[in-house]
Design a protein around this motif. Structure first.
Motif, short mmCIF file in Angstrom:
data_model
loop_
_atom_site.label_atom_id
_atom_site.label_comp_id
_atom_site.label_asym_id
_atom_site.label_seq_id
_atom_site.Cartn_x
_atom_site.Cartn_y
_atom_site.Cartn_z
N ASP A 100 -6.23 -89.36 -14.32
CA ASP A 100 -6.46 -87.97 -13.98
C ASP A 100 -5.12 -87.27 -13.87
O ASP A 100 -4.47 -87.28 -12.84
CB ASP A 100 -7.23 -87.87 -12.66
CG ASP A 100 -7.64 -86.45 -12.35
OD1 ASP A 100 -7.50 -85.58 -13.24
OD2 ASP A 100 -8.10 -86.21 -11.23
N SER A 101 -4.67 -86.70 -14.97
CA SER A 101 -3.40 -85.96 -14.97
C SER A 101 -3.60 -84.74 -15.86
O SER A 101 -3.66 -84.85 -17.07
CB SER A 101 -2.26 -86.84 -15.48
OG SER A 101 -2.53 -87.30 -16.77
N SER A 102 -3.69 -83.60 -15.23
CA SER A 102 -3.95 -82.32 -15.90
C SER A 102 -5.11 -82.42 -16.88
O SER A 102 -5.06 -81.96 -17.99
CB SER A 102 -2.69 -81.80 -16.60
OG SER A 102 -2.36 -82.60 -17.70
N GLY A 103 -6.11 -83.08 -16.47
CA GLY A 103 -7.30 -83.28 -17.28
C GLY A 103 -7.70 -84.74 -17.19
O GLY A 103 -6.88 -85.62 -16.97
#
Length: 123
Positions: A17-20
């Motif tokens: 979960d990292s910028s989306g």
């Protein structure tokens, strides 16, 4: 999703979960490459052709059928050409190399080579 991957024999998926949201599902490992069987190697095909011609003259299509092929392959064509170049076999109709009735037979050199191959197999 984890259970389905496990059921399919795949590694557990990764979630990020990292910028989306991102999911990584691993593919199955590719099966081992098929190895070429020794009976299909050119040298062995050469000895098979010599063995077949030891019984008498044969055409290229007859050789192919006796080798278990539906039709003459490029590999068989190359082996026959090499044997002709090495003077181990000869045409039965030397004046008509493209004749549909053309057959091949062993020369004295071919019979000697065949005898050598046969004695190597006996060892």
């Amino acid at each position: 999703m984890i259970r389905r991957c496990s059921d399919a024999g795949l590694s557990e998926p990764e979630f990020a979960d990292s910028s989306g949201f991102k999911t990584t599902i691993w593919r199955a490992k590719p099966p081992e490459q098929i190895k070429v069987q020794p009976e299909f190697l050119p040298r062995d095909l050469k000895s098979q052709v010599l063995n077949l011609l030891a019984d008498g003259p044969l055409s290229r299509s007859e050789l192919s059928k006796q080798l278990g092929h539906k039709k003459a392959s490029g590999q068989l064509y190359n082996v026959v050409r090499d044997l002709l170049d090495d003077q181990m076999i000869e045409y039965t109709l030397p004046d008509k190399p493209r004749s549909p009735r053309q057959k091949y037979r062993l020369t004295d050199k071919g019979r000697t080579e065949f005898a050598n191959l046969k004695s190597e197999d006996a060892v």
